[in-house]
Design a protein around this motif. Structure first.
Motif, mmCIF file in Angstrom:
data_model
loop_
_atom_site.group_PDB
_atom_site.id
_atom_site.type_symbol
_atom_site.label_atom_id
_atom_site.label_comp_id
_atom_site.label_asym_id
_atom_site.label_seq_id
_atom_site.Cartn_x
_atom_site.Cartn_y
_atom_site.Cartn_z
ATOM 1 N N LYS A 64 42.359 -4.499 77.466
ATOM 2 C CA LYS A 64 43.055 -4.560 78.960
ATOM 3 C C LYS A 64 42.888 -5.948 79.527
ATOM 4 N N PRO A 65 43.964 -6.816 78.861
ATOM 5 C CA PRO A 65 44.132 -8.249 79.205
ATOM 6 C C PRO A 65 44.347 -8.415 80.409
ATOM 7 N N SER A 66 43.792 -9.801 80.811
ATOM 8 C CA SER A 66 44.225 -10.444 82.170
ATOM 9 C C SER A 66 44.211 -12.018 81.824
ATOM 10 N N PRO A 67 44.516 -12.906 82.887
ATOM 11 C CA PRO A 67 44.638 -14.185 82.344
ATOM 12 C C PRO A 67 43.199 -14.846 82.248
ATOM 13 N N GLY A 68 43.220 -15.414 81.104
ATOM 14 C CA GLY A 68 41.832 -15.937 80.543
ATOM 15 C C GLY A 68 41.113 -15.025 79.983
ATOM 16 N N CYS A 69 41.484 -13.699 79.681
ATOM 17 C CA CYS A 69 40.468 -12.741 79.222
ATOM 18 C C CYS A 69 41.362 -11.849 78.226
ATOM 19 N N PRO A 70 41.353 -11.754 77.269
ATOM 20 C CA PRO A 70 41.823 -11.108 76.109
ATOM 21 C C PRO A 70 41.528 -9.591 76.278
ATOM 22 N N ARG A 71 40.256 -9.553 76.598
ATOM 23 C CA ARG A 71 39.767 -8.080 76.965
ATOM 24 C C ARG A 71 39.236 -8.062 78.201
ATOM 25 N N PHE A 74 34.320 -22.415 78.117
ATOM 26 C CA PHE A 74 34.773 -21.060 77.615
ATOM 27 C C PHE A 74 34.597 -20.158 78.742
ATOM 28 N N PHE A 75 35.129 -18.966 78.819
ATOM 29 C CA PHE A 75 35.040 -17.999 79.768
ATOM 30 C C PHE A 75 34.153 -16.673 79.507
ATOM 31 N N ASN A 76 33.393 -16.518 80.424
ATOM 32 C CA ASN A 76 32.608 -15.103 80.589
ATOM 33 C C ASN A 76 33.566 -14.119 81.293
ATOM 34 N N VAL A 130 37.679 -10.570 85.161
ATOM 35 C CA VAL A 130 37.580 -11.971 85.878
ATOM 36 C C VAL A 130 37.034 -12.829 85.075
ATOM 37 N N PRO A 131 37.742 -14.036 84.674
ATOM 38 C CA PRO A 131 37.023 -14.951 83.825
ATOM 39 C C PRO A 131 36.291 -16.061 84.761
ATOM 40 N N HIS A 132 35.008 -16.355 84.099
ATOM 41 C CA HIS A 132 34.133 -17.137 84.819
ATOM 42 C C HIS A 132 33.861 -18.381 83.738
ATOM 43 N N GLU A 133 34.398 -19.468 84.265
ATOM 44 C CA GLU A 133 34.415 -20.742 83.397
ATOM 45 C C GLU A 133 32.718 -21.426 83.077
#
Length: 229
Positions: free
Chosen positions: A92-99, A115-117, A122-125
């Motif tokens: 279930k991808p979203s911008p910045g998150c392949p999953r 990197f993103f958590n 929701v990606p957290h840089e």
């Protein structure tokens, strides 16, 4: 007249139902109570209670930890050995998150130290400590030589006002292990020395009164213990 298309649709629907029921019936609780992995899907597991089971799925991006049947726990793939359980749910991808969940490299190919958590899509840089870059396989930060990322160049090193730059070579301590923050002697002043934070960020250091830098033990020492003093 028989509607062949309708019969074919009914046949496919019936076949799919049979397949789903057959797959569901293949699982048998190893014990009457506990949490147990699916044999093929790494993010699928079962909750067994009194011999009956309920199917559960880890959040997208996480996989089931089957190390303890008494604990219900999902974790990032880097921390779990799935073995032959190689199948995963549809991402279930979203911008910045392949999953939806997990740690992933930054979308900027030049931002090797970031990197993103991803949490629920929701990606957290996040940033690595100085001198380290993000390691995809381990989902953590690592030395450039250990990260196995050919797309990342060695980061530019800073220089102090006197021109000192941290050397490239690793420094082994008295026990033979690589020093994470190596120190170096000052070329003119025996009381002073340099510290390289994470092997790349230079910083000036100075011994307390009556002490001098001993480059054999990489720390300040009594002058009587320092060769050539």
């Amino acid at each position: 007249m028989v509607n062949l298309k309708m019969l074919w649709f009914v046949f496919l629907l019936f076949s799919a139902t049979i397949n789903v029921d057959t797959q569901a019936q293949t699982f048998t609780c190893p014990e009457r109570t506990g949490f147990f992995p699916d044999l093929e899907e790494c993010d699928l597991y079962y909750i067994c209670s009194k011999g009956n089971y309920e199917q559960r799925l880890c959040p997208d991006g996480l996989v089931f930890d089957d190390s303890d049947p008494n604990k219900e726990r999902c974790d990032i793939p880097a921390n779990i050995d799935c073995g032959d359980r190689t199948i995963l749910q549809e991402p279930k991808p979203s911008p910045g998150c392949p999953r939806a969940n997990g740690y992933y490299r930054h979308t900027d190919p030049l931002a090797c130290d970031k990197f993103f958590n991803c949490v629920d899509g929701v990606p957290h840089e996040l940033s690595c400590p100085p001198g380290l870059i993000y390691n995809d396989l381990a989902s953590t930060c690592a030395w450039v030589t250990d990260a196995n990322r050919k797309d990342c160049q060695k980061p530019k090193k800073d220089a102090l006002d006197d021109g000192f730059i941290c050397p490239d070579e690793a420094v082994a301590g008295p026990d033979g292990r690589k020093l994470p923050h190596p120190t170096y002697p000052h070329p003119q002043d025996c009381q002073k020395f340099y510290i390289c934070r994470n092997g790349i960020m230079p910083q000036k250091g100075s011994c307390s009164a009556g002490k001098v830098y001993n480059e054999e033990i990489f720390t300040c020492d009594d002058p009587a213990n320092v060769p050539g003093w």
